[in-house]
Design a protein around this motif. Structure first.
Motif, PDB file in Angstrom:
ATOM      1  N   HIS A 102     -21.885 -12.936   1.103  1.00 21.57           N
ATOM      2  CA  HIS A 102     -22.272 -11.978   0.081  1.00 21.57           C
ATOM      3  C   HIS A 102     -23.368 -12.532  -0.821  1.00 21.57           C
ATOM      4  O   HIS A 102     -23.416 -13.735  -1.110  1.00 21.57           O
ATOM      5  N   PHE A 103     -24.250 -11.642  -1.275  1.00 27.99           N
ATOM      6  CA  PHE A 103     -25.282 -11.990  -2.252  1.00 27.99           C
ATOM      7  C   PHE A 103     -25.182 -11.008  -3.405  1.00 27.99           C
ATOM      8  O   PHE A 103     -25.273  -9.797  -3.219  1.00 27.99           O
ATOM      9  N   SER A 506     -13.636  -9.694  -0.300  1.00 28.07           N
ATOM     10  CA  SER A 506     -15.044 -10.000  -0.507  1.00 28.07           C
ATOM     11  C   SER A 506     -15.172 -10.981  -1.664  1.00 28.07           C
ATOM     12  O   SER A 506     -14.714 -10.703  -2.775  1.00 28.07           O
ATOM     13  N   HIS A 507     -15.779 -12.124  -1.395  1.00 28.17           N
ATOM     14  CA  HIS A 507     -15.998 -13.138  -2.425  1.00 28.17           C
ATOM     15  C   HIS A 507     -17.432 -13.056  -2.927  1.00 28.17           C
ATOM     16  O   HIS A 507     -18.375 -13.002  -2.132  1.00 28.17           O
ATOM     17  N   LYS A 508     -17.597 -13.073  -4.228  1.00 29.92           N
ATOM     18  CA  LYS A 508     -18.924 -13.002  -4.820  1.00 29.92           C
ATOM     19  C   LYS A 508     -19.740 -14.232  -4.427  1.00 29.92           C
ATOM     20  O   LYS A 508     -19.316 -15.364  -4.633  1.00 29.92           O
ATOM     21  N   PRO A 512     -16.482 -13.977   3.134  1.00 32.50           N
ATOM     22  CA  PRO A 512     -15.222 -13.281   2.852  1.00 32.50           C
ATOM     23  C   PRO A 512     -14.036 -14.046   3.426  1.00 32.50           C
ATOM     24  O   PRO A 512     -14.197 -15.002   4.194  1.00 32.50           O
ATOM     25  N   ALA A 513     -12.849 -13.608   3.062  1.00 29.38           N
ATOM     26  CA  ALA A 513     -11.612 -14.129   3.650  1.00 29.38           C
ATOM     27  C   ALA A 513     -10.983 -13.033   4.499  1.00 29.38           C
ATOM     28  O   ALA A 513     -10.863 -11.888   4.062  1.00 29.38           O
ATOM     29  N   LEU A 514     -10.606 -13.385   5.719  1.00 32.20           N
ATOM     30  CA  LEU A 514      -9.852 -12.483   6.579  1.00 32.20           C
ATOM     31  C   LEU A 514      -8.447 -13.075   6.694  1.00 32.20           C
ATOM     32  O   LEU A 514      -8.244 -14.092   7.359  1.00 32.20           O
TER      33      LEU A 514
END
Length: 612
Positions: A102-103, A506-508, A512-514
């Motif tokens: 993510h951006f 969703s991590h800033k 991400p984590a699944l």
């Protein structure tokens, strides 16, 4: 013998003395609590906020309307977990082939829209029976400064493997995207995608086989602004999905680029949401021909005093119509009851779900609604900022709610964290909805101002103890829960079709984590794929009753939920140790009812609304 009047005066005096002593004790306890310190968010200084034309402008060192906590050094004390968690999750994003990062667009300038991050969607993009993953991302501000992204779509290959198909899908949006809302707008059996953006919003029509066409302009929904989340729902019950869009506010560079921080130290932080002018949210009526009309004011939804984030579309007052709940950041949460004719009653102030038990508006972000106590009425959960416990509103019936957070186990265990995406979901299939929250602070540089506030925070996971209370259940739930993250959006659904609910976060500014659900138990489940005919094909607004032994489990096909994200549209219902489902009934938005009996467990059932 003493007269009754002096006796009453003596009793009154003793009562007042007792109350005074109690106030002293509470005051001392309050001074000990590391999270009880009041912050300057109630500042009365009219000159505290200044509009500055450039990010590098200097001003007096002041942090106006600050909502951050300032711990006094005492440790955070969470509930002691004597027993291991009933849940177990394995984080498999990298091994599954998810290489998205993510951006947010965050720089040292700390432009406000870059604080809130982005979400994602779990949905079957190509109708192959497996949930695909779509991740939103942002770009640099001001818009046009640079190109980052794009949003990315990953096809589910099965066996916990995904492959990036963005280039061929048509969903490679490049811009500043916060939220993803998914639904079948044309009732053709496949899922379409709406993007909530800073800038113009976007709508993609599913062409089948996982390809999408941008119809934003022709559909009439591409107005510029700052949208965050939303929900598809059939607001007028005419058989197609309308669209509610939550707007965060108005932010125009450089006029609204307010400086906050310490210019002498060269440290800039994010300003308060109260520096952002709120605007009206939108309700778009589906015209039935892939176009939409703004009916916000005509529908009674024209209030403009909420920084909107999480949205839930569900029947909240039990009248069979799909209502709206909107979590607002530092404003009253909106509650709108559907009147059945395309209009809504604004019940915000009378519902009991707009404020906390003290009558204060909190920093509402993520939201969900589900029946957590087994009485057939959906409760509402809202995630809030640090020093504001997440709120659980008990549904009292007839459109009335009560904040019961302190009595259901949320107050102390959510107070330290900044909560975002959330769900009331049954992670162990015992028939009682549990709770997950992804947490993460706003600023990554508070330590430079002498404030020991951690940017990364652990996720929260609570086990529902049969409708009586929630218990913190992160112990031994997996390495992910023993580490810290900067969470934002979260989506929930059965990615591997094994009969339990997985989580994607969703991590800033990170991958991400699944979280694959590997919880060990012997509980059973059924999955429902609901297909409307007279009602909207997605069956948003349908209500389900599942009779297992002496229990009746109530679920709804909701719109929206969590924050900035879209969940698995199928209903996976845990039924515990039952031997079978004795009876299942589906109440459709049209008023039709479908009934099935003696259903075998651990299977998927497609239920089609009767046309007559």
């Amino acid at each position: 013998m003493m007269s009754s009047e002096p006796r009453n005066r003596i009793l009154l005096k003793l009562l007042l003395m007792g109350l005074g002593a109690l106030a002293i004790v509470i005051g001392r306890l309050d001074s000990w609590n590391p999270f009880s310190e009041r912050t300057p968010r109630e500042s009365s200084n009219p000159n505290a906020l200044q509009r500055l034309p450039h990010a590098d402008s200097q001003q007096e060192s002041v942090i106006p309307d600050d909502r951050m906590t300032h711990p006094n050094g005492a440790p955070v004390i969470l509930t002691r977990q004597d027993d291991p968690s009933p849940f177990r999750f394995a984080e498999i994003a990298k091994s599954a082939g998810i290489d998205f990062v993510h951006f947010s667009g965050m720089t040292e300038a700390k432009h406000f829209p870059t604080a809130n991050g982005s979400g994602l969607a779990m949905f079957d993009a190509d109708n192959d029976g497996k949930l695909d993953l779509y991740f939103a991302s942002a770009t640099l501000l001001p818009l046009g400064t640079a190109v980052k992204g794009p949003n990315r779509l990953y096809k589910n290959l099965g066996n916990n493997r995904f492959v990036d198909v963005t280039a061929t899908s048509g969903l490679g949006f490049v811009g500043f995207c916060h939220g993803v809302v998914v639904g079948d707008i044309d009732n053709d059996g496949d899922q379409d995608v709406f993007l909530c953006n800073y800038g113009s919003n976007a709508l993609y029509l599913n062409q089948g086989a996982g390809t999408f066409l941008d119809i934003s302009k022709s559909a009439g929904i591409d107005r510029p602004g700052w949208s965050s989340g939303g929900a598809f729902l059939d607001a007028d019950n005419d058989g197609d999905l309308d669209l509610y869009v939550a707007n965060y506010g108005e932010w125009v560079y450089p006029v609204d680029d307010i400086f906050c921080g310490d210019p002498e130290k060269g440290v800039r932080i994010y300003a308060s949401p109260r520096t952002i002018r709120p605007v009206k949210h939108y309700l778009y009526r589906n015209n039935g021909n892939q176009t939409f009309t703004d009916v916000t004011d005509a529908a009674g939804l024209g209030r403009a005093d909420g920084h909107g984030l999480g949205v839930v579309a569900a029947d909240l007052n039990g009248d069979g119509r799909t209502d709206l709940f909107v979590a607002n950041d530092m404003d009253p949460n909106f509650v709108f009851f559907n009147q059945g004719d395309g209009t809504f009653e604004d019940a915000t102030e009378t519902s009991g779900a707009a404020f906390d038990e003290k009558g204060q508006a909190l920093s509402g972000m993520g939201a969900d609604a589900e029946d957590v106590d087994g009485d057939g009425r959906p409760e509402i959960i809202v995630t809030n900022f640090a020093n504001e416990a997440n709120t659980l509103y008990q549904n009292l019936g007839k459109g009335r709610f009560l904040d019961i957070s302190p009595y259901f186990g949320f107050a102390s265990d959510t107070l330290p964290w900044v909560g975002w995406g959330t769900a009331l979901a049954d992670f162990d299939n015992d028939g009682w909805p549990d709770n997950f929250v992804t947490n993460g602070q706003i600023d990554n540089n508070r330590h430079l101002l002498g404030q020991p506030i951690k940017y990364e925070q652990p996720a929260s996971l609570f086990h529902n103890k049969q409708g009586r209370r929630f218990r913190l259940a992160t112990k031994d739930a997996g390495p992910y829960f023993a580490s810290a993250h900067v969470g934002r959006g979260a989506a929930f659904g059965d990615l591997d079709n094994d009969g339990d609910i997985d989580i994607v976060v969703s991590h800033k500014d990170g991958p991400p984590a699944l979280l694959r659900n590997d919880s060990r138990h012997s509980n059973h489940w059924i999955r429902l794929v609901l297909q409307g005919t007279r009602s909207n094909r997605d069956a948003v607004g349908a209500k389900v009753q599942v009779v297992v032994g002496p229990r009746t489990i109530h679920r709804q096909r909701k719109g929206g939920c969590s924050m900035l994200s879209s969940n698995d549209p199928r209903l996976l219902i845990g039924v515990g140790q039952a031997g079978e489902v004795a009876k299942l009934s589906v109440s459709w938005p049209s008023g039709a009812v479908s009934t099935l009996e003696n259903l075998a467990l651990d299977q998927t059932y497609t239920v089609i609304e009767p046309r007559e």
